[in-house]
Motif scaffolding. Sequence first.
Motif, PDB file in Angstrom:
ATOM      1  N   ILE A  50      -9.373   3.829  -5.455  1.00 45.15           N
ATOM      2  CA  ILE A  50      -8.043   4.251  -5.888  1.00 45.15           C
ATOM      3  C   ILE A  50      -7.005   3.261  -5.390  1.00 45.15           C
ATOM      4  CG2 ILE A  50      -6.466   6.196  -6.094  1.00 45.15           C
ATOM      5  CD1 ILE A  50      -8.635   7.985  -4.917  1.00 45.15           C
ATOM      6  N   LEU A  51      -6.214   2.708  -6.311  1.00 46.92           N
ATOM      7  CA  LEU A  51      -5.151   1.776  -5.961  1.00 46.92           C
ATOM      8  C   LEU A  51      -3.812   2.356  -6.374  1.00 46.92           C
ATOM      9  CD1 LEU A  51      -7.716  -0.092  -7.334  1.00 46.92           C
ATOM     10  CD2 LEU A  51      -6.359  -1.834  -6.181  1.00 46.92           C
ATOM     11  N   GLY A  52      -2.872   2.398  -5.436  1.00 41.66           N
ATOM     12  CA  GLY A  52      -1.554   2.929  -5.731  1.00 41.66           C
ATOM     13  C   GLY A  52      -0.462   2.090  -5.107  1.00 41.66           C
ATOM     14  N   PRO A  53       0.774   2.239  -5.586  1.00 41.22           N
ATOM     15  CA  PRO A  53       1.884   1.467  -5.035  1.00 41.22           C
ATOM     16  C   PRO A  53       2.348   2.002  -3.690  1.00 41.22           C
ATOM     17  CG  PRO A  53       2.692   2.970  -6.700  1.00 41.22           C
ATOM     18  CD  PRO A  53       1.188   3.095  -6.706  1.00 41.22           C
ATOM     19  N   ASN A  54       3.001   1.145  -2.949  1.00 39.64           N
ATOM     20  CA  ASN A  54       3.552   1.496  -1.642  1.00 39.64           C
ATOM     21  C   ASN A  54       4.999   1.926  -1.817  1.00 39.64           C
ATOM     22  OD1 ASN A  54       4.579   1.516   0.998  1.00 39.64           O
ATOM     23  ND2 ASN A  54       3.188  -0.084   1.667  1.00 39.64           N
ATOM     24  N   HIS A  55       5.272   3.228  -1.697  1.00 43.69           N
ATOM     25  CA  HIS A  55       6.635   3.748  -1.827  1.00 43.69           C
ATOM     26  C   HIS A  55       7.390   3.766  -0.502  1.00 43.69           C
ATOM     27  CE1 HIS A  55       4.823   5.511  -5.538  1.00 43.69           C
ATOM     28  NE2 HIS A  55       6.045   5.373  -6.016  1.00 43.69           N
ATOM     29  N   THR A  56       6.680   3.610   0.594  1.00 42.90           N
ATOM     30  CA  THR A  56       7.304   3.792   1.918  1.00 42.90           C
ATOM     31  C   THR A  56       7.703   2.485   2.588  1.00 42.90           C
ATOM     32  OG1 THR A  56       5.219   3.681   3.178  1.00 42.90           O
ATOM     33  CG2 THR A  56       5.830   5.826   2.231  1.00 42.90           C
ATOM     34  N   GLY A  57       7.069   1.386   2.189  1.00 44.57           N
ATOM     35  CA  GLY A  57       7.314   0.115   2.859  1.00 44.57           C
ATOM     36  C   GLY A  57       6.510  -0.068   4.134  1.00 44.57           C
ATOM     37  N   ASN A  58       5.697   0.920   4.473  1.00 40.97           N
ATOM     38  CA  ASN A  58       4.900   0.839   5.699  1.00 40.97           C
ATOM     39  C   ASN A  58       3.600   0.081   5.445  1.00 40.97           C
ATOM     40  OD1 ASN A  58       6.797   2.479   6.999  1.00 40.97           O
ATOM     41  ND2 ASN A  58       5.741   4.347   6.351  1.00 40.97           N
ATOM     42  N   GLY A  59       3.114  -0.587   6.489  1.00 40.99           N
ATOM     43  CA  GLY A  59       1.797  -1.184   6.429  1.00 40.99           C
ATOM     44  C   GLY A  59       1.756  -2.549   5.771  1.00 40.99           C
ATOM     45  N   HIS A  74       4.553  -5.085  -3.241  1.00 42.19           N
ATOM     46  CA  HIS A  74       4.881  -6.103  -4.242  1.00 42.19           C
ATOM     47  C   HIS A  74       4.242  -7.427  -3.842  1.00 42.19           C
ATOM     48  CE1 HIS A  74       7.289  -7.581  -7.638  1.00 42.19           C
ATOM     49  NE2 HIS A  74       7.279  -8.723  -6.966  1.00 42.19           N
ATOM     50  N   ILE A  75       3.350  -7.932  -4.676  1.00 39.27           N
ATOM     51  CA  ILE A  75       2.662  -9.197  -4.404  1.00 39.27           C
ATOM     52  C   ILE A  75       2.715 -10.061  -5.658  1.00 39.27           C
ATOM     53  CG2 ILE A  75       1.136  -8.261  -2.621  1.00 39.27           C
ATOM     54  CD1 ILE A  75      -1.060  -8.028  -4.731  1.00 39.27           C
ATOM     55  N   MET A 128       8.267   0.210 -13.517  1.00 40.58           N
ATOM     56  CA  MET A 128       6.899   0.764 -13.427  1.00 40.58           C
ATOM     57  C   MET A 128       6.422   0.526 -12.004  1.00 40.58           C
ATOM     58  SD  MET A 128       3.624  -0.532 -15.640  1.00 40.58           S
ATOM     59  CE  MET A 128       1.929  -0.128 -15.191  1.00 40.58           C
ATOM     60  N   CYS A 129       6.340   1.580 -11.208  1.00 41.22           N
ATOM     61  CA  CYS A 129       6.127   1.407  -9.768  1.00 41.22           C
ATOM     62  C   CYS A 129       4.742   0.870  -9.429  1.00 41.22           C
ATOM     63  CB  CYS A 129       6.385   2.710  -9.022  1.00 41.22           C
ATOM     64  SG  CYS A 129       5.377   4.097  -9.572  1.00 41.22           S
ATOM     65  N   GLY A 130       3.754   1.134 -10.277  1.00 37.92           N
ATOM     66  CA  GLY A 130       2.397   0.722  -9.973  1.00 37.92           C
ATOM     67  C   GLY A 130       1.945  -0.522 -10.709  1.00 37.92           C
ATOM     68  N   ILE A 131       2.871  -1.440 -10.951  1.00 36.77           N
ATOM     69  CA  ILE A 131       2.513  -2.645 -11.682  1.00 36.77           C
ATOM     70  C   ILE A 131       1.431  -3.434 -10.958  1.00 36.77           C
ATOM     71  CG2 ILE A 131       4.571  -3.744 -10.706  1.00 36.77           C
ATOM     72  CD1 ILE A 131       2.550  -4.761 -13.844  1.00 36.77           C
ATOM     73  N   MET A 132       1.533  -3.558  -9.636  1.00 35.10           N
ATOM     74  CA  MET A 132       0.531  -4.348  -8.895  1.00 35.10           C
ATOM     75  C   MET A 132      -0.860  -3.685  -8.944  1.00 35.10           C
ATOM     76  SD  MET A 132       2.668  -6.618  -8.234  1.00 35.10           S
ATOM     77  CE  MET A 132       4.461  -6.597  -8.290  1.00 35.10           C
ATOM     78  N   PRO A 133      -0.971  -2.393  -8.622  1.00 30.12           N
ATOM     79  CA  PRO A 133      -2.283  -1.744  -8.745  1.00 30.12           C
ATOM     80  C   PRO A 133      -2.864  -1.811 -10.158  1.00 30.12           C
ATOM     81  CG  PRO A 133      -0.798  -0.366  -7.478  1.00 30.12           C
ATOM     82  CD  PRO A 133       0.025  -1.479  -8.033  1.00 30.12           C
ATOM     83  N   THR A 134      -2.002  -1.667 -11.169  1.00 33.43           N
ATOM     84  CA  THR A 134      -2.491  -1.701 -12.548  1.00 33.43           C
ATOM     85  C   THR A 134      -2.953  -3.097 -12.924  1.00 33.43           C
ATOM     86  OG1 THR A 134      -0.938   0.084 -13.103  1.00 33.43           O
ATOM     87  CG2 THR A 134      -1.939  -1.107 -14.936  1.00 33.43           C
ATOM     88  N   THR A 135      -2.204  -4.116 -12.514  1.00 31.23           N
ATOM     89  CA  THR A 135      -2.597  -5.494 -12.801  1.00 31.23           C
ATOM     90  C   THR A 135      -3.927  -5.822 -12.133  1.00 31.23           C
ATOM     91  OG1 THR A 135      -0.277  -6.199 -13.022  1.00 31.23           O
ATOM     92  CG2 THR A 135      -1.912  -7.913 -12.587  1.00 31.23           C
ATOM     93  N   ILE A 136      -4.067  -5.458 -10.866  1.00 30.09           N
ATOM     94  CA  ILE A 136      -5.322  -5.705 -10.147  1.00 30.09           C
ATOM     95  C   ILE A 136      -6.484  -4.993 -10.832  1.00 30.09           C
ATOM     96  CG2 ILE A 136      -6.561  -5.261  -7.985  1.00 30.09           C
ATOM     97  CD1 ILE A 136      -3.838  -5.621  -6.556  1.00 30.09           C
TER      98      ILE A 136
END
Length: 268
Positions: A70-79, A149-150, A220-228
């Motif tokens: 499961i890949l999801g976007p980081n909404h918190t900025g943590n990690g 964001h990468i 689209m908040c999950g652009i990075m997970p979707t692209t990967i």
Amino acid sequence: MTRQPVVSGRFYPGNPSVLRQTLAGLIPPIPEEEKQSALAVVVPHAGYVYSGAVAGETFAGVRVPETALILGPNHTGNGRPLAMGVSDWDMPLGPVPIARSLAVAIHKNSEIIVDDDVAHQQEHSLEVQVPFLQFLQKNLKIVPIVVSHISYDDCRRAAHDLTTAIREFGKPVLMVASTDMTHYEPRPSASAKDHLALERILALDPQGLYETIVGNRISMCGIMPTTITLLAALELGATRAELVRYTDSGAVSGDTNQVVGYAGLVII
């Protein structure tokens, strides 16, 4: 240490029996022989009242193996930018262990995907997918990855690393990309922007997707997970993508001036 739910009782029911009843209403009963063996799905992660029907319909049409990535976007900025959770999860429907051998293979084959539970502690984008997967697969194990964001190049590196690990793992894996589409725009502009992005996914064009989102400032908040996920699916032999359903929050709230878009897709 186990990862505890953070949006249980808010985004989805925290009571196990109510949650099961809710999921039964959101997931259409499709016979097993009519389901597809998919490489990946793209599903939304809002509260179930808003996006649960889209997610349920999407998950219902595929066979859910025992292992989900499961890949999801980081909404918190943590990690860290590409943070793989290593702690087992304690969910309302029961414990969900980490798929250790797949996680070890990812750790061995990637320098940019790192072990990091911090990014997962308050992140909801992966958590809301787990009850759907548990409902459909009683022996579920997961590898959760939160993505900040990468660059596109880093998306490509991460996808290749994941593909290498999945092949080494040697068992069926369903990749789950968690994303909502355009946020808080009038329905006409949200729909127009979202369909630009959806066209690129349906064309199996990850670089086009990335450039379309950035170039058109689509939220689209999950652009990075979707692209990967799309890159990895292509490397694993994907030949087509199917749009299961597109809608927005206004279908439930009645407010079409500030909608959030939701899409469900299957990649085969």
